[in-house]
Design a protein around this motif. Structure first.
Motif, PDB file in Angstrom:
ATOM      1  N   VAL A 207       0.875  -1.160   0.000  1.00 34.19           N
ATOM      2  CA  VAL A 207       0.000   0.000   0.000  1.00 34.19           C
ATOM      3  C   VAL A 207       0.917   1.216   0.000  1.00 34.19           C
ATOM      4  CG1 VAL A 207      -0.202   0.001   2.527  1.00 34.19           C
ATOM      5  CG2 VAL A 207      -1.874   1.226   1.135  1.00 34.19           C
ATOM      6  N   VAL A 208       0.686   2.113  -0.938  1.00 35.15           N
ATOM      7  CA  VAL A 208       1.536   3.290  -1.118  1.00 35.15           C
ATOM      8  C   VAL A 208       0.729   4.519  -0.720  1.00 35.15           C
ATOM      9  CG1 VAL A 208       2.924   4.602  -2.762  1.00 35.15           C
ATOM     10  CG2 VAL A 208       2.754   2.117  -2.989  1.00 35.15           C
ATOM     11  N   LEU A 229       1.432  -0.137  11.529  1.00 30.59           N
ATOM     12  CA  LEU A 229       0.207   0.533  11.090  1.00 30.59           C
ATOM     13  C   LEU A 229      -0.808  -0.516  10.687  1.00 30.59           C
ATOM     14  CD1 LEU A 229       0.453   0.210   7.779  1.00 30.59           C
ATOM     15  CD2 LEU A 229       1.949   2.157   8.020  1.00 30.59           C
ATOM     16  N   LYS A 230      -2.032  -0.091  10.402  1.00 29.30           N
ATOM     17  CA  LYS A 230      -3.081  -1.004   9.970  1.00 29.30           C
ATOM     18  C   LYS A 230      -3.747  -0.447   8.728  1.00 29.30           C
ATOM     19  CE  LYS A 230      -6.083   0.994  13.530  1.00 29.30           C
ATOM     20  NZ  LYS A 230      -6.896   0.733  14.731  1.00 29.30           N
ATOM     21  N   VAL A 231      -4.277  -1.364   7.915  1.00 26.69           N
ATOM     22  CA  VAL A 231      -4.798  -1.002   6.600  1.00 26.69           C
ATOM     23  C   VAL A 231      -6.137  -1.698   6.399  1.00 26.69           C
ATOM     24  CG1 VAL A 231      -4.373  -1.050   4.117  1.00 26.69           C
ATOM     25  CG2 VAL A 231      -2.451  -0.793   5.701  1.00 26.69           C
ATOM     26  N   VAL A 240      -6.260  -4.828   8.840  1.00 24.20           N
ATOM     27  CA  VAL A 240      -5.199  -5.832   8.907  1.00 24.20           C
ATOM     28  C   VAL A 240      -3.892  -5.118   9.199  1.00 24.20           C
ATOM     29  CG1 VAL A 240      -6.345  -7.405   7.319  1.00 24.20           C
ATOM     30  CG2 VAL A 240      -4.744  -5.721   6.422  1.00 24.20           C
ATOM     31  N   PRO A 241      -2.996  -5.752   9.958  1.00 28.54           N
ATOM     32  CA  PRO A 241      -1.716  -5.112  10.263  1.00 28.54           C
ATOM     33  C   PRO A 241      -0.825  -5.051   9.030  1.00 28.54           C
ATOM     34  CG  PRO A 241      -1.747  -7.341  11.123  1.00 28.54           C
ATOM     35  CD  PRO A 241      -3.131  -7.069  10.605  1.00 28.54           C
ATOM     36  N   LYS A 261       5.849   3.125   1.619  1.00 26.07           N
ATOM     37  CA  LYS A 261       5.361   1.854   1.100  1.00 26.07           C
ATOM     38  C   LYS A 261       5.329   0.847   2.236  1.00 26.07           C
ATOM     39  CE  LYS A 261       7.240   2.566  -3.561  1.00 26.07           C
ATOM     40  NZ  LYS A 261       8.122   2.013  -4.624  1.00 26.07           N
ATOM     41  N   ALA A 262       4.168   0.183   2.382  1.00 21.36           N
ATOM     42  CA  ALA A 262       3.992  -0.789   3.459  1.00 21.36           C
ATOM     43  C   ALA A 262       3.560  -2.124   2.883  1.00 21.36           C
ATOM     44  CB  ALA A 262       2.970  -0.291   4.472  1.00 21.36           C
ATOM     45  N   ASP A 263       4.071  -3.197   3.457  1.00 18.96           N
ATOM     46  CA  ASP A 263       3.759  -4.554   3.010  1.00 18.96           C
ATOM     47  C   ASP A 263       2.384  -4.965   3.523  1.00 18.96           C
ATOM     48  OD1 ASP A 263       3.773  -7.145   2.219  1.00 18.96           O
ATOM     49  OD2 ASP A 263       5.305  -7.829   3.617  1.00 18.96           O
ATOM     50  N   VAL A 264       1.493  -5.372   2.601  1.00 23.38           N
ATOM     51  CA  VAL A 264       0.125  -5.775   2.969  1.00 23.38           C
ATOM     52  C   VAL A 264      -0.209  -7.133   2.356  1.00 23.38           C
ATOM     53  CG1 VAL A 264      -0.848  -3.504   3.391  1.00 23.38           C
ATOM     54  CG2 VAL A 264      -0.745  -4.368   1.061  1.00 23.38           C
TER      55      VAL A 264
END
Length: 372
Positions: A207-208, A229-231, A240-241, A261-264
């Motif tokens: 997620v960007v 963080l959570k998305v 979801v974390p 940028k976060a890994d989801v």
């Protein structure tokens, strides 16, 4: 006599009915509203700041031809799934084939010259052994043979290069994925390296999103920490974390924001889908200010106020505050609040002074998601 009593009784009944009808109706009780609150802490307390982002593939490749030419066909469309090795687009290969044929002809000529030079050298070596030619003459033929062999090696390399160039006229997918962008059409003349399509590889998703410049020192230490963080994807209530994978070293010169940028991997979302990112930040600042959600404020006579919950009576009262700045959906309250107060952060626009309220009950599944 009985008729008079009946008339008197009817008159009294009518009078009582009129008197009852004139009494004011009992006002309905105000409903007990459900509210979400935040306790102001002196040294702790966090607040979720939300940002809008979009789901992207971990790896996106802008594919292009390695040779210039005119596109004759494009075999894929936007959003199409492709497999490794699948043809995506094709160049006019006429010139590429001619160059390949010329290189092959040059190779054949070099091979013939090399064979002739080697045969000549063998004959002149025999003549030298019999004493019919000088050493200088033999040296000259040895040099000619070396030149012929070098030219043969060069012709072979050139033929291989031209063979590769001819193959470069076909653009293929290097991995399985989805076409997320189309940048060229059939009939268009493109240069070598000019993007034709963009391929989002199957696999990990990110997620960007962007955070304001002032949050850089808060977000950067969270890089690599699981569940920082959570998305949630658009249209879903499930959080979801996520783990921040990387953060830009400098802000964007136009927006003055950091790209994050976060890994989801656990988020079931399609490429390009909108997502909401929630990041927990300290609610109280060292300078005394307090960060609150923007929807916690109400206006009273042109002044800003918040609702304060009395936890014993479970009623609310309005309290004026002074705001400093607004950043997205977060407002900085400079003064007017003190530690220990419980501020209503959701449901403020349906409240009245002294109204009874109850704290919003969060379901077990939502509480589990929010705890990450």
């Amino acid at each position: 006599m009985s008729s008079r009593r009946a008339l008197a009784f009817a008159g009294v009944a009518s009078l009582m009915a009129v008197l009852v009808g004139c009494q004011p109706a009992k006002a309905p009780e105000s409903p007990v509203r459900a509210v979400r609150t935040l306790v102001i802490s002196e040294t702790g307390g966090t607040l979720d700041r939300e940002f809008s982002g979009d789901i992207r593939a971990r790896t996106e490749t802008r594919l292009s031809f390695r040779v210039p030419g005119k596109i004759t066909a494009r075999q894929v469309e936007l959003g199409q799934s492709v497999r490794p090795g699948q043809t995506l687009a094709q160049l006019d290969a006429t010139d590429l084939r001619l160059n390949q044929q010329a290189a092959q002809a040059g190779l054949a000529a070099a091979e013939a010259t090399a064979v002739q030079a080697a045969a000549d050298l063998k004959r002149f070596q025999d003549l030298r052994a019999q004493g019919f030619i000088s050493a200088a003459e033999l040296d000259r033929h040895q040099t000619n043979n070396k030149n012929a062999q070098a030219q043969l090696t060069q012709a072979r390399a050139q033929s291989s290069v031209q063979g590769n160039q001819a193959a470069y006229g076909t653009l293929t997918a290097g991995a399985a994925g989805v076409i997320t962008s189309v940048d060229a059409e059939p009939g268009q003349v493109v240069a070598a390296g000019q993007p034709v399509v963009t391929l989002a590889h199957d696999g990990p998703r990110d997620v960007v999103f962007s955070v304001p410049e002032d949050m850089g020192p808060t977000v950067r230490p969270l890089v690599g920490k699981g569940g920082a963080l959570k998305v949630r994807r658009w249209g879903s209530e499930q959080w979801v974390p996520a783990t921040i994978r990387e953060m830009a070293a400098a802000t964007d010169p136009t927006t003055r924001t950091f790209l994050v940028k976060a890994d989801v991997n656990r988020l079931d979302a399609a490429l390009g889908q909108t997502a909401t990112v929630a990041l927990a930040v300290p609610s109280r600042l060292q300078g005394g200010g307090v960060h609150l959600p923007l929807n916690a404020l109400v206006e009273q006579g042109g002044k800003s106020a918040v609702w304060i919950l009395d936890p014993k009576a479970m009623t609310v009262s309005r309290q004026l505050v002074i705001t400093a700045e607004v950043n997205g959906n977060i407002v900085l309250v400079a003064s007017g609040l003190r530690p220990g107060q419980e501020v209503v952060t959701a449901g403020v626009h349906v409240l009245t002074q002294g109204q009874k309220v109850r704290r919003l009950q969060v379901s077990a599944s939502a509480a589990a998601a929010n705890s990450h």
